[in-house]
Structure formats: structure tokens, C-alpha cells
Motif scaffolding. Structure first.
Motif, PDB file in Angstrom:
ATOM      1  N   LYS A 194     -15.190  19.145 -35.339  1.00  0.00           N
ATOM      2  CA  LYS A 194     -15.123  18.804 -33.911  1.00  0.00           C
ATOM      3  C   LYS A 194     -14.397  17.481 -33.716  1.00  0.00           C
ATOM      4  O   LYS A 194     -13.483  17.371 -32.876  1.00  0.00           O
ATOM      5  CB  LYS A 194     -16.533  18.752 -33.321  1.00  0.00           C
ATOM      6  N   LYS A 195     -14.760  16.451 -34.473  1.00  0.00           N
ATOM      7  CA  LYS A 195     -14.094  15.158 -34.353  1.00  0.00           C
ATOM      8  C   LYS A 195     -12.656  15.232 -34.857  1.00  0.00           C
ATOM      9  O   LYS A 195     -11.750  14.602 -34.290  1.00  0.00           O
ATOM     10  CB  LYS A 195     -14.874  14.097 -35.120  1.00  0.00           C
ATOM     11  N   ARG A 235      -7.675  10.516 -39.302  1.00  0.00           N
ATOM     12  CA  ARG A 235      -7.094   9.592 -38.336  1.00  0.00           C
ATOM     13  C   ARG A 235      -5.908   8.835 -38.944  1.00  0.00           C
ATOM     14  O   ARG A 235      -4.846   8.694 -38.325  1.00  0.00           O
ATOM     15  CB  ARG A 235      -8.149   8.607 -37.837  1.00  0.00           C
ATOM     16  N   SER A 268     -15.593  24.518 -32.927  1.00  0.00           N
ATOM     17  CA  SER A 268     -15.266  23.106 -33.074  1.00  0.00           C
ATOM     18  C   SER A 268     -13.923  22.727 -32.476  1.00  0.00           C
ATOM     19  O   SER A 268     -13.577  21.551 -32.452  1.00  0.00           O
ATOM     20  CB  SER A 268     -15.283  22.734 -34.562  1.00  0.00           C
ATOM     21  N   ASP A 306     -16.330  17.486 -40.505  1.00  0.00           N
ATOM     22  CA  ASP A 306     -16.665  17.372 -39.083  1.00  0.00           C
ATOM     23  C   ASP A 306     -15.468  17.849 -38.258  1.00  0.00           C
ATOM     24  O   ASP A 306     -14.658  17.068 -37.775  1.00  0.00           O
ATOM     25  CB  ASP A 306     -17.013  15.923 -38.740  1.00  0.00           C
ATOM     26  N   GLU A 351     -10.389  16.719 -32.221  1.00  0.00           N
ATOM     27  CA  GLU A 351     -10.053  15.758 -31.158  1.00  0.00           C
ATOM     28  C   GLU A 351      -8.899  14.863 -31.585  1.00  0.00           C
ATOM     29  O   GLU A 351      -7.961  14.620 -30.811  1.00  0.00           O
ATOM     30  CB  GLU A 351     -11.287  14.912 -30.822  1.00  0.00           C
ATOM     31  N   VAL A 368     -13.416  11.779 -41.439  1.00  0.00           N
ATOM     32  CA  VAL A 368     -12.729  11.687 -40.154  1.00  0.00           C
ATOM     33  C   VAL A 368     -11.691  10.566 -40.193  1.00  0.00           C
ATOM     34  O   VAL A 368     -10.581  10.705 -39.661  1.00  0.00           O
ATOM     35  CB  VAL A 368     -13.747  11.451 -39.017  1.00  0.00           C
TER      36      VAL A 368
END
Length: 487
Positions: A178-179, A151, A214, A176, A182, A147
Motif C-alpha cells: 500500500k505504501k 522511495r 493495495s 508494504d 503511493e 518502503v
């Protein structure tokens, strides 16, 4: 319109009920002209190989059976819209990229991308920004994407239009999403997911979450890889307000055949129906059988099965994918693969210098699992007597390379052949792709390094096959002429 409906299959059968006379393509005329062994094996299936005639709808402008089938698939897979693909997930990856980015725009892509994604970048004339998955050092394969990596790459390239990710990987490792969704959406980008190996995830709670669940905007699945569709039959799922649906449909028309196979279309419809009506029970028996087999394999001192417990980063792993480290047998993965194929008549999905990969699906149970476990464990007594030798284990498959040109720029240039060992410092003029899994080690426009040359030689000497190159023996490679190095 209920889940028990199979619109495309029903439309074909309805057409055949009336003893139709065929004065249209294809030339074999509903199987009559299929010759020899092919005709005998296809038998009645040849009658289903039809074309766009009244009552059978049109893939490129669906209003009837195909539209209904795609709507049912969207419900089954958790999408707002689903598009059937007859040119494989390759067509879906191309369409996603052509929809998300325009010429010159940036798209964030993983270094472990499939070659079809690179082809999409060439066609879109996009500017790729590569980021890197974690590397599972024990197995020497790409793992999930952290993640924090997402980012950082998003913050560094806020002008990018989309981020594409491969999840699950060929080896079943899932990021991941889902994260990641976002982070990507907060930056105003689209999340595109090459989910080719995860078509089955939607049908059992023990499996990882799907890209649609997700928060992905678009996801491509190879329905033929892990569900019951025929080879080449895939789906593209869409969800959310960021996707220009009209633009997507136009791009799909660019990359899909104008003569779609109704055998492939019907198989997508039937595969969806099978999963919605029987899928959970079938998945349950397969997952339970594979779980028991994994327990038996865990007792083997010379074999090492990848799972969530030995995968750093808390990445989920598809339990129906077995990545088996075989260096404890004092053999390469290619040697184990060949032995199982020739001696046991068991053909696995792939091999690399360290591992073999077995794929289980909803069709497998105790008998299939037991056959493979016994064949693998039968190799262990010989391992105790084997002379220790070094198995060539590449430490890093996906390295950062200097790019002198964008892929589409290099793609248009003339190339010349040079010996592999003399390619250092040259710009690549072709993709170098160990296959499977089909992930390019270098792409056109990137600069060959001594480290990469050594890595390719290691793979070549271990028996790995290559695609994308003119010389499949990997003695020579195509590069841009010397005067173009500094472009």
C-alpha cells in the motif's frame, strides 16, 4: 451472472451432453486415443480436453464463456479486469513488462526477481535498474522490500516507467504494498507485482492484503500454487487507469499459446468458484490447523520457524508457508529434505543450506500438519548426539554486481565456457539460478566476482540444483569472450 456460475465448465459439459462427433484436434479425440496408464488415470478428464469450437469461446478473443469466467474472477480477486493464463505466471510476467516498458526504457526491478522477469526484460529490450530486498540474516533469505528503499530508487530514477516487486516472496514474506503503491504512483510510474504465491490472500482476513487491494496496477498470481487450479494455470489482474489494456491484450497474444488447454481454463474457473462459495471456511480450518502446528513446532529446541515475530522490518508473513531453519539439527536443509522424502514419504517445497520450506493450502488440516510436525520433531533426538559441524551459511544471496551490458545485449552475443573458479572478471553469458526458488544470482552482462563464485560453490557443495546454465554441475559457466569484457 452469479458467483455460483461456472461458465467454462458448464459450456464444456453442455457440449458433451449431445454426444458430439470429433472431427477436430486434439488427436486423441476426446480421450479415446489416450494410451495405457495415462488413459486409465485421466479417464473422463480426456473428454474435457477440447479446443476452440462453437460454444466454447476463444481465449484470444473472448465473447462467451471465457469472457464471463474472467469477469467473475475479476470480481472475486478485486480487479477491474482479469486475464486467464495457460502458460503459467511466466506469461503474465512477460506480458506485464512488455506492456509497461518499450525498448530502452527503464524499469525498477528487485534483485530477487524470478527468471521469467529477466526473460521479460530481454524480450522488451528494457533497461533494468536493480534494487535490493532486505536480507533475513538469520535464515539467509530475501525478506521484504523496505518502503525507504523504494522511495530512494524511485527518486533516483524518475524517468523509469514502472517498478516491479515480488510480494509475497517464495517464503511468504510480504512487503508494504500500500505504501509502495503511493510512492510509485506519485512518481507517475506503474506498480507491477509478481504475486505468484499469493493467489489465496483474497479469501481470508487473516492473510495479508492482496496487490489489488493495495493499489497495484497489474499483478500476476499462480492460481495453481495455492488454490485449486491445475499446474500452469494462472491469472493476471489489472486495475487503474495507467494500464493500456489494448496494448496488454496484444502482448498476451504474443506470450500465450494459440492452442490453450480447456482443462487449464476450466480449472481456473472452478478454482474461483470454489473460493467464492467455500473458500473462507476452508481457509479458516487450514489456518487454524497450521497455527496449532506452529505452536507445537515452537517448542522444538533444534528447529526455528520463521514468522512475523522474528522477521525484522514489520513485514507480514503468510501463515501457510513454513520456512524452517534446521541448522540446530546439525544438518543442511538439503539433508533434512532428502530424509523426509525418503524416510517419511513427505516431500517439501524446497531446501537450501539452512532451511526447508513447507507449503500448506486450503486443503490441509490437522492430519497433514501433525504428520509433518512429528516427522520434524523425530529428527531432534539424533541432533543431541550429532557432532557439531559448520553448516555453510551464505550471508548475502542478492549482491550488487557490475553490469557491462544490458541483459538483452549480452543475450545476443556468443559465449564461451570457462571453469567456474576462473570466471572472476568475466561477463556472464548465462543466468545462474538455484532452483527452487528460481531467482538468478547473476544475469547475462553482469561481471563475475570472487565472492559470488565462492557463494555458488557453497550452494553447489550443499546439494543445491541449478537452472539456466549449460553445465548443471556448475563446474563450468558460460561467459562472454575476453575481448567483450569491456563492452
Amino acid at each position: 451472472m452469479g458467483i455460483s456460475t461456472i461458465p467454462i465448465m458448464n459450456a464444456i459439459l453442455s457440449h458433451l451432453q449431445h454426444s458430439p462427433g470429433s472431427y477436430h484436434v486434439p488427436g486423441h479425440k476426446m480421450g479415446r486415443g489416450l494410451d495405457g496408464a495415462l488413459g486409465a488415470w485421466l479417464s473422463q478428464a480426456g473428454r474435457l480436453d477440447l479446443t476452440e469450437i462453437p460454444g466454447l469461446d476463444d481465449l484470444h478473443a473472448p465473447e462467451g464463456a471465457i469472457r464471463e469466467a474472467q469477469s467473475l474472477a475479476a470480481d472475486a480477486f478485486g480487479a477491474e479486469e482479469t486475464y486467464f493464463l495457460v502458460n503459467g505466471s511466466t506469461a503474465g510476467n512477460l506480458a506485464m513488462i512488455l506492456t509497461a516498458v518499450r525498448p530502452g526504457e527503464k524499469i525498477l526491478v528487485p534483485r530477487n526477481l524470478h527468471k521469467s522477469v529477466l526473460n521479460g526484460l530481454v524480450l522488451a529490450k528494457a533497461q533494468p535498474v536493480f534494487y535490493h530486498p532486505e536480507v533475513h540474516e538469520e535464515y539467509g533469505i530475501a525478506s521484504g522490500v523496505a518502503v525507504e528503499t523504494v522511495r530512494e530508487i524511485v527518486q533516483s530514477h524518475r524517468e523509469a516507467k514502472a517498478l516491479l516487486i515480488v510480494s509475497p516472496t517464495y517464503h511468504g514474506i510480504c512487503s508494504d504494498l500500500k505504501k509502495i503503491a503511493e510512492i510509485v504512483h506519485e512518481a507517475g510510474m506503474m506498480l507491477l507485482v509478481d504475486e505468484a504465491h499469493g493467489a489465496h490472500f483474497a479469501f481470508h482476513e487473516s492473510l495479508p492484503e492482496t496487490a489489488m487491494e493495495s493499489g497495484a496496477d497489474m499483478a500476476v498470481q499462480s492460481t495453481h500454487k495455492t488454490l485449486g487450479a491445475l499446474t500452469q494455470a494462472s491469472m493476471l489482474h489489472v486495475r487503474g487507469p495507467q494500464v493500456d489494456r489494448a496494448r496488454l491484450r496484444k502482448r498476451l497474444q504474443l506470450v500465450q499459446s494459440t492452442s490453450p488447454s480447456y482443462l487449464l481454463l476450466a480449472s481456473l474457473d472452478v478454482a474461483r468458484h470454489q473460493m467464492q462459495t467455500e473458500g473462507h471456511a476452508m481457509m479458516s480450518q487450514a489456518i487454524e490447523a497450521v497455527k496449532k502446528g506452529a505452536g507445537r513446532l515452537a517448542t522444538s529446541p533444534h528447529l526455528n520457524l520463521l514468522d512475523e515475530n522474528n522477521t525484522p522490518g514489520n513485514f507480514r508473513v503468510d501463515p501457510l508457508k513454513w520456512t524452517i531453519g534446521v541448522t540446530g539439527l546439525h544438518k543442511t536443509g538439503s539433508q533434512v529434505y532428502e530424509h523426509l522424502h525418503l524416510q517419511n514419504r513427505l516431500t517439501l517445497e524446497l531446501s537450501d543450506p539452512q532451511n526447508v520450506l513447507a507449503v500448506f493450502t486450503y486443503t490441509d488440516g490437522d492430519r497433514q500438519v501433525d504428520r509433518l510436525v512429528k516427522a520434524l520433531q523425530a529428527l531432534e533426538p539424533a541432533a543431541k548426539e550429532a557432532r557439531e559441524h559448520e553448516v555453510l551459511l551464505p550471508k548475502m544471496l542478492y549482491t550488487a554486481l557490475e553490469a557491462k551490458l544490458l541483459p538483452h545485449e549480452a543475450f545476443e552475443m556468443d559465449t564461451e565456457r570457462v571453469p567456474l573458479q576462473g570466471a572472476a572478471g568475466c561477463c556472464a553469458g548465462e543466468m545462474v539460478i538455484p532452483y527452487p526458488p528460481g531467482i538468478p544470482l547473476i544475469v547475462p552482462g553482469e561481471v563475475w566476482t570472487e565472492e559470488l563464485i565462492s557463494h555458488v560453490q557453497t550452494l553447489r557443495d550443499a546439494g543445491v540444483r541449478f537452472q539456466g546454465v549449460e553445465d548443471s554441475r556448475m563446474q563450468e559457466v558460460r561467459v562472454l569472450p575476453q575481448q567483450q569484457k569491456g563492452v
